[in-house]
Enzyme design. Structure first.
Site, PDB file in Angstrom:
ATOM      1  N   LYS A   1       8.273  -9.439  88.313  1.00 30.39           N
ATOM      2  CA  LYS A   1       8.242 -10.605  89.202  1.00 30.39           C
ATOM      3  C   LYS A   1       9.635 -10.756  89.808  1.00 30.39           C
ATOM      4  CE  LYS A   1       6.706 -15.410  89.329  1.00 30.39           C
ATOM      5  NZ  LYS A   1       7.685 -15.926  90.248  1.00 30.39           N
TER       6      LYS A   1
ATOM      7  N   ARG B   1       6.263 -17.769 102.706  1.00 27.98           N
ATOM      8  CA  ARG B   1       5.135 -18.351 101.986  1.00 27.98           C
ATOM      9  C   ARG B   1       4.579 -19.577 102.698  1.00 27.98           C
ATOM     10  NH1 ARG B   1       5.326 -19.567  95.607  1.00 27.98           N
ATOM     11  NH2 ARG B   1       3.882 -21.293  95.509  1.00 27.98           N
TER      12      ARG B   1
ATOM     13  N   LYS C   1       1.363 -15.475  85.886  1.00 30.98           N
ATOM     14  CA  LYS C   1       2.793 -15.153  85.778  1.00 30.98           C
ATOM     15  C   LYS C   1       3.300 -15.505  84.401  1.00 30.98           C
ATOM     16  CE  LYS C   1       3.630 -19.583  87.965  1.00 30.98           C
ATOM     17  NZ  LYS C   1       3.836 -20.302  89.196  1.00 30.98           N
TER      18      LYS C   1
HETATM   19  P1  AMP Z   1       5.714 -18.853  91.455  1.00 30.31           P
HETATM   20  O1  AMP Z   1       6.545 -19.070  92.691  1.00 30.31           O
HETATM   21  O2  AMP Z   1       6.479 -19.027  90.186  1.00 30.31           O
HETATM   22  O3  AMP Z   1       4.399 -19.585  91.488  1.00 30.31           O
HETATM   23  O4  AMP Z   1       5.303 -17.297  91.434  1.00 30.31           O
HETATM   24  C1  AMP Z   1       4.612 -16.685  92.467  1.00 30.31           C
HETATM   25  C2  AMP Z   1       5.581 -16.001  93.410  1.00 30.31           C
HETATM   26  O5  AMP Z   1       6.213 -14.905  92.797  1.00 30.31           O
HETATM   27  C3  AMP Z   1       4.898 -15.364  94.597  1.00 30.31           C
HETATM   28  O6  AMP Z   1       4.637 -16.301  95.596  1.00 30.31           O
HETATM   29  C4  AMP Z   1       5.900 -14.325  95.053  1.00 30.31           C
HETATM   30  O7  AMP Z   1       6.808 -14.905  95.955  1.00 30.31           O
HETATM   31  C5  AMP Z   1       6.681 -13.999  93.795  1.00 30.31           C
HETATM   32  N1  AMP Z   1       6.501 -12.621  93.299  1.00 30.31           N
HETATM   33  C6  AMP Z   1       7.500 -11.855  92.827  1.00 30.31           C
HETATM   34  N2  AMP Z   1       7.051 -10.670  92.414  1.00 30.31           N
HETATM   35  C7  AMP Z   1       5.717 -10.648  92.624  1.00 30.31           C
HETATM   36  C8  AMP Z   1       4.684  -9.693  92.396  1.00 30.31           C
HETATM   37  N3  AMP Z   1       4.938  -8.517  91.822  1.00 30.31           N
HETATM   38  N4  AMP Z   1       3.424 -10.032  92.736  1.00 30.31           N
HETATM   39  C9  AMP Z   1       3.152 -11.228  93.280  1.00 30.31           C
HETATM   40  N5  AMP Z   1       4.088 -12.174  93.522  1.00 30.31           N
HETATM   41  C10 AMP Z   1       5.360 -11.895  93.207  1.00 30.31           C
END
Ligand code: AMP
Length: 607
Positions: A295, A315, A468
């Site tokens: 991530k 986003r 995640k």
């Molecule tokens: P969060 O912002 O904590 O909800 O996590 C989702 C975000 O992680 C996504 O919107 C992406 O911007 C980011 N992201 C980073 N690496 C990845 C990945 N391998 N697959 C999908 N999203 C990712």
């Protein structure tokens, strides 16, 4: 539709805060829209292009003041004074037009199309004489407008309609407008084309003009929710309610996404992830085996290529192609397709340490308008790709994760520090997942994503297709030391709050929060906080106030960053109020600056 009839709806929308009432008014407006449906859907949102479109009206307050002046014969100075007093150019225009002694000879009825066309023209003007042409287009409208029409023309031009129509309400308005009538048992039989629905699947036989007889109330509600879902899904793909409404009008609610296609150049809402409890929980959510990926801590970026131009969207669907133009030739060269949409993370990197940098280090580039070229060298970024949604004219969002990843790998010609694929591991043991997670954190990433290999790409959805895992940071107890009042209808309530930690008798600020607080029906509401804090106000300047440090709230956040803005030297990223702590804690019991520092250091070690 005549514009005065349209603004009557806007007045009604402005006049109520109740969501159901607003939905009803919107549904009625949409039903009456006729062939002006597109223009009406845009104008009721106070826009003439979808939000993500880079075309803008480009009218400054100064120009609108001039347009009001020229159409009313009042001096620009006087208009400006009134604006300073009222703070709303719409109200200023309304008053001056009302006071205008006699209507000009050229006055004529306005209709929605004319207003829309004039506003749209504003964005296409370029070169010599642009300013005076823009003023002329707006004053032409104002000259023909009655006071209420003038109010809304000006508010639309300044992009502040202030009628409180949120996305969800407009979506529901579209559903209500086109909902097939559900017939009660008694008059059943009087109608032709009645589809009897015993279960949701029966809806697949629904034709556009059919009525529905649902078996019971529960099913009727399910049918309604199903239609809301269809409309929302359509919206998540096109991000344009005008396109959605046209589509529903054409194909009916049930087939509202029949003719909807992905279109490179038009962003779709990115798929989102939910938080897994732990490694076992992640497998429970997405099944086994699962696709684990690093991530990356950058920012989400969709790259679109229609065969000619590359566009980059964040986003929130902001077009940042210009701010990151050095990436355009990279995708043109290294994404092997005639047209495409790829989903990725733009991230900063440190060549010497061979490590990604945190989001904070590149965030300054997103809003940048000047010195773009210079910062692209001082703050270099790269693309880390994790998904492909469209290739060579074909949408891939209905393909499984597994298939998409495989197509992606065949399409991206990786180049170190320019464009790389997210590191992946297909796994079915928690042990392996944990090792992969630790490795990812060590490399400076945020954690890992775990993806269901069999799931399709669901735009805009937070579903268990993706989960995640990242280290949680403990919440802080912080003191509210200031706040800001809201806008318009919310002008009487505080809408954001300044937070502080405690350090040897002093309260040092470390962030501002407006999320996690509900409008209603919750322990912590804007209203209850305003009530609690009002007796503690020590200073007021405009909308901003200082508050005697007494009230402690528990705050969750994503990360702690260093910050020159706050006097503690730290800032919380994405803070949310979790609960009030004023019963348990006095201000001096709030989290100390030392504690904030400790968490900051801990989070760095995890990188
Ligand atoms: P969060 O912002 O904590 O909800 O996590 C989702 C975000 O992680 C996504 O919107 C992406 O911007 C980011 N992201 C980073 N690496 C990845 C990945 N391998 N697959 C999908 N999203 C990712």
């Amino acid at each position: 539709m005549r514009y005065d009839i349209f603004v009557d709806y806007l007045e009604r929308l402005e006049g109520t805060t109740k969501r159901l009432e607003k939905t009803k008014i919107l549904a009625e407006l949409i039903q009456k829209a006729g062939e002006d449906i597109t223009e009406i859907i845009y104008l009721v949102q106070g826009i003439v292009f979808p939000q993500w479109d880079e075309r803008k009206l480009g009218m400054s307050f100064r120009l609108i003041i001039k347009a009001i002046a020229s159409s009313t014969g009042i001096s620009p100075d006087k208009v400006e004074k009134s604006f300073t007093k009222k703070g709303d150019l719409g109200l200023v225009a309304e008053e001056f037009i009302k006071n205008k002694k006699q209507k000009t000879l050229f006055s004529k009825d306005l209709n929605v199309k004319k207003v829309f066309d004039n506003l749209k023209k504003l964005s296409s003007l370029e070169g010599h004489g642009t300013v005076s042409k823009k003023i002329a287009l707006v004053s032409e409208l104002l000259t023909s407008a009655n006071p209420i029409e003038a109010k809304y023309i000006c508010r639309t031009v300044v992009d502040q309609l202030r009628i409180g129509v949120a996305e969800g309400t407009l979506r529901d308005g579209i559903v209500w407008a086109y909902f097939p009538r559900i017939i009660g048992i008694n008059d059943f039989g009087k109608h032709k084309n009645v589809l009897e629905v015993k279960k949701l699947e029966d809806l697949k036989n629904l034709k556009k003009y059919d009525f529905i007889k649902a078996e019971n109330d529960k099913l009727a509600r399910e049918v309604y929710n199903h239609f809301v879902d269809v409309v929302q899904k359509t919206y998540n793909i096109v991000n344009d309610f005008a396109v959605v409404a046209e589509e529903v009008k054409k194909n009916g609610l049930n087939a509202a996404n029949k003719d909807i296609k992905l279109n490179p150049g038009r962003p779709l809402n990115p798929m989102l992830a939910i938080k897994a409890k732990d490694f076992d929980g992640a497998f429970k959510d997405v099944g086994m085996p699962a696709l684990a990926e690093y991530k990356i801590d950058g920012f989400r970026a969709q790259f679109h290529f229609d065969g000619k131009d590359v566009k980059i969207f964040t986003r929130r669907l902001e077009n940042v192609s210009n701010q990151f133009k050095e990436l355009i030739p990279i995708v043109k060269e290294h994404v092997k397709a005639k047209s495409f949409i790829i989903d990725s993370e733009i991230v900063g990197y440190d060549i010497k340490k061979d490590k990604f940098l945190s989001f904070q280090s590149i965030s300054q580039r997103i809003k940048r308008k000047y010195d773009i070229e210079k910062t692209s060298k001082t703050v270099p970024v790269m693309i880390v790709v994790f998904d492909i949604l469209y290739k060579n004219g074909e949408s891939l969002i209905d393909k499984t994760q597994e298939e998409r990843r495989s197509i992606l790998e065949k399409t991206i010609d990786e180049k170190k520090h320019k464009i790389e694929l997210t590191k992946k591991k297909i796994t079915n043991t928690t042990k392996e997942m944990e090792i992969f997670y630790k490795e990812s954190l060590k490399k400076g990433n945020e954690g890992i994503m775990i993806k269901n290999l069999k799931k399709i790409y669901t735009p805009g959805r937070r579903v268990a297709g993706w989960v995640k895992i990242k280290p949680g940071l403990e919440p802080l107890d912080l003191v509210i030391v200031g706040g800001t009042y809201g806008e318009g209808k919310r002008a009487n309530a505080l809408s954001s709050f300044r937070l502080a930690c405690y350090d040897e008798g002093k309260f040092l600020e470390c962030g501002m929060v407006g999320t996690g607080i509900k409008e209603k029906d919750n322990e912590v509401t804007f209203e209850s906080l305003t009530k609690l804090l009002t007796p503690l106000i020590t200073k007021k300047k405009g909308k901003t106030i200082d508050i005697k440090p007494e009230i402690v709230v528990e705050v969750e956040y994503e990360e702690i960053q260093r910050s020159p803005t706050y006097n503690s030297g730290y800032a919380l990223r994405f803070p949310r109020v979790k609960q009030l702590r004023n019963m348990e804690k006095a201000a001096k019991d709030a989290s100390s600056l030392d504690y904030v520092k400790k968490i900051f250091m801990k989070q760095r070690q995890q990188r």
